[in-house]
Design a protein around this motif. Structure first.
Motif, PDB file in Angstrom:
ATOM      1  N   TYR A 107       5.770   4.828  13.695  1.00 17.22           N
ATOM      2  CA  TYR A 107       5.792   4.140  12.353  1.00 17.22           C
ATOM      3  C   TYR A 107       5.202   4.931  11.148  1.00 17.22           C
ATOM      4  O   TYR A 107       4.005   5.193  11.332  1.00 17.22           O
ATOM      5  CB  TYR A 107       5.527   2.565  12.503  1.00 17.22           C
ATOM      6  CG  TYR A 107       6.139   1.858  11.479  1.00 17.22           C
ATOM      7  CD1 TYR A 107       7.454   1.268  11.796  1.00 17.22           C
ATOM      8  CD2 TYR A 107       5.777   1.802  10.314  1.00 17.22           C
ATOM      9  CE1 TYR A 107       7.857   0.497  10.797  1.00 17.22           C
ATOM     10  CE2 TYR A 107       6.367   0.820   9.160  1.00 17.22           C
ATOM     11  CZ  TYR A 107       7.441   0.225   9.539  1.00 17.22           C
ATOM     12  OH  TYR A 107       8.171  -0.432   8.717  1.00 17.22           O
ATOM     13  N   PRO A 108       6.207   5.456  10.257  1.00 17.89           N
ATOM     14  CA  PRO A 108       5.544   6.053   9.372  1.00 17.89           C
ATOM     15  C   PRO A 108       4.631   5.364   8.084  1.00 17.89           C
ATOM     16  O   PRO A 108       5.322   4.065   7.796  1.00 17.89           O
ATOM     17  CB  PRO A 108       6.687   6.580   8.484  1.00 17.89           C
ATOM     18  CG  PRO A 108       7.655   5.813   8.810  1.00 17.89           C
ATOM     19  CD  PRO A 108       7.599   5.052  10.126  1.00 17.89           C
ATOM     20  N   VAL A 109       3.330   5.512   7.970  1.00 18.99           N
ATOM     21  CA  VAL A 109       2.598   4.929   6.866  1.00 18.99           C
ATOM     22  C   VAL A 109       1.987   5.783   5.934  1.00 18.99           C
ATOM     23  O   VAL A 109       1.679   6.971   6.420  1.00 18.99           O
ATOM     24  CB  VAL A 109       1.450   4.078   7.742  1.00 18.99           C
ATOM     25  CG1 VAL A 109       0.396   3.641   6.794  1.00 18.99           C
ATOM     26  CG2 VAL A 109       2.040   3.205   8.796  1.00 18.99           C
ATOM     27  N   TRP A 110       2.103   5.538   4.631  1.00 12.91           N
ATOM     28  CA  TRP A 110       1.379   6.464   3.807  1.00 12.91           C
ATOM     29  C   TRP A 110      -0.059   5.713   3.486  1.00 12.91           C
ATOM     30  O   TRP A 110      -0.151   4.519   3.361  1.00 12.91           O
ATOM     31  CB  TRP A 110       2.154   6.391   2.412  1.00 12.91           C
ATOM     32  CG  TRP A 110       3.493   6.722   2.482  1.00 12.91           C
ATOM     33  CD1 TRP A 110       4.681   6.528   3.193  1.00 12.91           C
ATOM     34  CD2 TRP A 110       3.629   8.381   1.912  1.00 12.91           C
ATOM     35  NE1 TRP A 110       5.422   7.612   2.814  1.00 12.91           N
ATOM     36  CE2 TRP A 110       5.024   8.799   2.385  1.00 12.91           C
ATOM     37  CE3 TRP A 110       2.812   9.410   1.130  1.00 12.91           C
ATOM     38  CZ2 TRP A 110       5.498  10.003   1.739  1.00 12.91           C
ATOM     39  CZ3 TRP A 110       3.285  10.408   0.888  1.00 12.91           C
ATOM     40  CH2 TRP A 110       4.718  10.924   1.270  1.00 12.91           C
ATOM     41  N   VAL A 111      -0.965   6.783   3.315  1.00  9.78           N
ATOM     42  CA  VAL A 111      -2.322   6.455   2.969  1.00  9.78           C
ATOM     43  C   VAL A 111      -2.689   7.039   1.479  1.00  9.78           C
ATOM     44  O   VAL A 111      -2.416   7.894   1.112  1.00  9.78           O
ATOM     45  CB  VAL A 111      -3.259   7.207   4.098  1.00  9.78           C
ATOM     46  CG1 VAL A 111      -5.028   6.613   3.612  1.00  9.78           C
ATOM     47  CG2 VAL A 111      -2.984   6.820   5.408  1.00  9.78           C
ATOM     48  N   VAL A 112      -3.167   5.906   0.617  1.00 10.61           N
ATOM     49  CA  VAL A 112      -3.428   6.363  -0.449  1.00 10.61           C
ATOM     50  C   VAL A 112      -5.033   5.873  -0.831  1.00 10.61           C
ATOM     51  O   VAL A 112      -5.501   4.845  -0.811  1.00 10.61           O
ATOM     52  CB  VAL A 112      -2.585   5.375  -1.664  1.00 10.61           C
ATOM     53  CG1 VAL A 112      -3.067   5.586  -3.160  1.00 10.61           C
ATOM     54  CG2 VAL A 112      -1.223   5.640  -1.492  1.00 10.61           C
TER      55      VAL A 112
END
Ligand SMILES: [Zn+2]
Ligand SMILES: [Zn+2]
Lengths: 195, 334
Positions: free
Chosen positions: B213-218
């Motif tokens: 599952y793609p997850v963006w980390v900010v």
């Protein structure tokens, strides 16, 4: 992940189908098989439709499990008759019965009704050799799952008797299994048995 | 769960076929061949397509800054320093539970003369249900993500080259075992039988898959401190995050907490002329409320959302604790 074409373990013909089914039927040599690690041929029976049935005909797959049981003790609030009694051979609480587990993808209530009905009174039929072009409902349940659910059917039969079940100490052993295709008619009110 | 598919080809005719997740058989829509999937122990692997870009992830994160009791100048002072996508592996399972739970419950009722009667009500409850389970298949570190919330979307391995992937490190058998115990306990609580005399539950694992599952980390800073948010790469929603809390709100809440605690204690002392135990209960109540308030705001400089391992007390959790403390006191008083 690898995709293979399913072929009959007996005559090696590819199995063609319009619907997804866990049981693979070869109409060339009349062999039913399933895949569980490798190909495994299954013992099966097809029941004849009764002459009077009209409407859209369909065969529904059931796992018929030949089981033996021993009841050690039981307690019910407000009732005492119990169903397993009718299959009891001895005073010691043991007996044998056929448990029918619907193998098609039914909603829980239909699943329960069919399982109880056909287990309480085993269907009597003349068997036939092929499906005769009548549609088969696909099987979605493996034998292993059916064996797990046999116990559920037994307890359900007991719980549905009058009174509130409080305890049932018994053991159940599955001694053999067979796939049985039973005839039904699809009507406006759903599935009707056509035995 | 027919909402996920992976592109593959029919070995008989070469046509493109799609595999429904977790299913072992499929049909070729071109030649009607029955096909069988020989997977790794029946585990289907799928990946969701990333639908969010850098700007989208930053925007979702900034929107999250302005919601709730976070520092009011966060939007002005907060500085995003790093934004990147990752693929996280999850186990996903579907488990059927079939069985019966029998037992009874005790009902109490008071008659017109004030006498309490106890009644034993026998119960037999059938359980027949499918339960969904998901759990991260790697150590999530400080990301605050442990399970999947979204289960639908386009699947493809096309983004695998561009996005760094976390390796799955937890075992399949452990995942199945946890999915089974999760389904069993959910089935048990759905039956609502308080005193159990017989339980016969059958737990049948039906489907298991590995989902990437793609997850963006900010990552961002606020007044020299580091914080982060994670954004769902399919839905664009914030999954978890840490942010500075609002100092004004905190001081108000502390004042309120302290005065309620003090009040409870004071009422206890006044009422002590009526009964000595009331004073003790009042003092106890005051003490508990003060302690919970302190515990919450000791970490209160940070607002945390998501599934973190060592999570500081959240607002809802604190409210729950206050409620249960009140209940305990009520019972003690009775
Ligand atoms: Zn054949
Ligand atoms: Zn094909």
């Amino acid at each position: 992940m690898r995709i293979v074409q399913v072929k009959c373990p007996s005559c090696n013909s590819p199995i063609y189908s319009k619907q997804r089914d866990q049981l693979f039927y070869c109409d060339k040599c009349n062999v039913l098989h399933t895949r569980n690690g490798g190909a495994e041929k299954l013992d099966f029976e097809i029941a004849e439709f009764s002459g009077s049935s009209s409407g859209e005909r369909v065969f529904v797959p059931f796992w018929r499990l030949y089981c033996s049981f021993i009841i050690r003790s039981k307690s019910v609030e407000g009732g005492h008759v119990f169903r397993l009694m009718s299959w009891m051979k001895d005073e010691d609480g043991s007996g044998t019965l056929f448990i029918h587990i619907p193998a098609a993808d039914f909603d829980p209530s239909t699943f329960k009704r069919l399982a109880i009905d056909y287990t309480v009174s085993s269907p009597k039929y003349r068997s036939r050799l092929d499906f005769g072009g009548v549609r088969r409902m696909p099987a979605m349940m493996s034998r292993e799952e059916a064996v797990e659910l046999a116990d559920f059917v037994v307890v359900t039969m007991e719980a549905e008797k009058p009174g509130v079940l409080q305890r049932l100490d018994y053991s159940l052993t599955v001694n053999g299994s067979k796939v049985v295709y039973l005839p039904f008619v699809m009507g406006q009110s759903g599935l009707t048995p056509a035995l | 769960m027919a909402d996920i598919s992976v592109g593959l080809n029919c070995p008989a005719c070469g046509g493109a076929v799609s595999v429904v997740e977790g299913e072992s058989t499929l049909l070729c829509p071109y030649c009607d061949s029955t096909l069988f999937i020989e997977g790794d122990q029946g585990v289907t692997t799928i990946a969701f397509r990333n639908k969010v870009n850098r700007e989208g992830a930053m925007k979702a994160s900034r929107l999250w800054w302005s919601r709730g009791w976070k520092a009011r100048d966060l939007k002005r002072v907060g500085r995003t320093i790093e934004v990147y996508p990752i693929y996280l592996p999850f186990w996903r399972a579907m488990t059927r539970v079939a069985g019966w739970i029998c037992g009874y419950e005790i009902r109490r009722h008071t008659d017109s003369k004030g006498r309490v009667h106890e009644q034993k009500v026998p119960k037999e409850v059938m359980v027949l249900n499918d339960y969904r389970f998901s759990e991260i298949a790697t150590d999530p570190g400080d990301l605050g993500i442990r399970s999947l919330r979204n289960f639908s979307g386009e699947t493809s391995f096309a983004d695998f080259d561009m996005i760094p992937t976390f390796e799955a490190t937890t075992s399949r058998d452990d995942a199945v075992a946890r999915a089974k115990s999760d389904a069993q306990s959910r089935a048990r609580s759905s039956a609502k039988v308080s005193r159990v005399t017989m339980e016969r539950l059958h737990v049948l694992p039906r489907r298991l898959s590995m989902v990437y599952y793609p997850v963006w980390v900010v990552r961002y800073t606020y007044r020299d401190r580091m914080y982060m948010t994670t954004v769902d790469g399919v839905t664009g929603q914030v999954l978890s995050g840490r942010a500075p809390g609002d100092p004004l709100f905190q001081s108000l809440a502390i004042t309120a907490g302290t005065s309620v605690g003090g009040l409870a204690a004071a009422v206890g002392i006044i009422m002590s002329s009526v009964a000595a135990e009331l004073m003790i209960v009042g003092l106890l109540a005051g003490g508990i409320i003060l302690y919970i308030t302190y515990r919450f705001f000791r970490h209160g400089s940070e607002i945390v959302e998501g599934e973190f391992k060592n999570k500081p007390a959240s607002v809802s959790q604190t409210i729950k604790e206050l409620q249960s403390a009140a209940r305990t006191l009520q019972e003690a008083y009775r």
